[in-house]
Design a protein around this motif. Structure first.
Motif, mmCIF file in Angstrom:
data_model
loop_
_atom_site.group_PDB
_atom_site.id
_atom_site.type_symbol
_atom_site.label_atom_id
_atom_site.label_comp_id
_atom_site.label_asym_id
_atom_site.label_seq_id
_atom_site.Cartn_x
_atom_site.Cartn_y
_atom_site.Cartn_z
ATOM 1 N N GLU A 23 -1.604 50.003 64.420
ATOM 2 C CA GLU A 23 -1.180 50.864 65.513
ATOM 3 C C GLU A 23 -2.225 50.710 66.600
ATOM 4 O O GLU A 23 -3.413 50.904 66.349
ATOM 5 N N SER A 24 -1.827 50.314 67.807
ATOM 6 C CA SER A 24 -2.767 50.006 68.881
ATOM 7 C C SER A 24 -2.704 51.029 70.010
ATOM 8 O O SER A 24 -1.638 51.582 70.297
ATOM 9 N N PHE A 25 -3.855 51.229 70.648
ATOM 10 C CA PHE A 25 -3.973 52.181 71.748
ATOM 11 C C PHE A 25 -4.800 51.558 72.868
ATOM 12 O O PHE A 25 -5.777 50.863 72.595
ATOM 13 N N SER A 26 -4.444 51.821 74.094
ATOM 14 C CA SER A 26 -5.250 51.379 75.238
ATOM 15 C C SER A 26 -6.487 52.253 75.330
ATOM 16 O O SER A 26 -6.409 53.472 75.176
ATOM 17 N N ALA A 27 -7.623 51.620 75.597
ATOM 18 C CA ALA A 27 -8.887 52.345 75.699
ATOM 19 C C ALA A 27 -9.841 51.544 76.572
ATOM 20 O O ALA A 27 -9.482 50.483 77.099
ATOM 21 N N LYS A 28 -11.049 52.054 76.714
ATOM 22 C CA LYS A 28 -12.117 51.344 77.413
ATOM 23 C C LYS A 28 -13.348 51.339 76.519
ATOM 24 O O LYS A 28 -13.601 52.300 75.789
ATOM 25 N N ASP A 29 -14.094 50.234 76.577
ATOM 26 C CA ASP A 29 -15.334 50.183 75.809
ATOM 27 C C ASP A 29 -16.438 50.856 76.624
ATOM 28 O O ASP A 29 -16.193 51.425 77.689
ATOM 29 N N ASN A 30 -17.668 50.767 76.136
ATOM 30 C CA ASN A 30 -18.786 51.444 76.788
ATOM 31 C C ASN A 30 -19.100 50.868 78.168
ATOM 32 O O ASN A 30 -19.728 51.528 78.986
#
Length: 115
Positions: A23-30
């Motif tokens: 299950e994938s979700f859009s996000a941002k890394d550090n």
């Protein structure tokens, strides 16, 4: 071909596809780079949108998962390292944190079945 047999063949074919069971979700890394954060029975995957290779954090390498507002943090056991991720919405971060925590707990309770 009987419908039940066709369905079984279809399921076997789909199981071979990349990303099956994730299950994938859009996000941002550090560093504020766009990523996909994915969870599966093996652990957490970070898929970079810029073409970098996928990072994998297996459940046995993860010590704790927390969230604070719209941030999710994964604490690794071996390296004493934390990996933060940022979501657009607090509710989504809360949902993903609960999902990751539930999968992690399930892994720890059923570790013998996955090895």
């Amino acid at each position: 071909m009987p419908p039940a047999e066709a369905e079984l063949l279809y399921i076997k074919e789909v199981e071979q596809l990349e990303g099956f069971g994730q299950e994938s979700f859009s996000a941002k890394d550090n560093l504020a780079n766009d990523i996909y954060l994915a969870v599966s029975f093996m652990g957490v995957f970070v898929k970079h949108r810029n073409g970098r290779s996928t990072s994998t954090y297996r459940w046995n390498d993860i010590g704790n998962i927390t969230h604070n507002k719209s941030a999710i943090t994964i604490e690794l056991t071996n390296k004493e390292e934390t990996i933060p991720f940022h979501m657009d919405e607090m509710e989504m971060a809360k949902y993903i944190s609960r999902l990751f925590t539930a999968r992690h707990k399930f892994y720890k309770q059923n570790k013998i079945c996955t090895e």
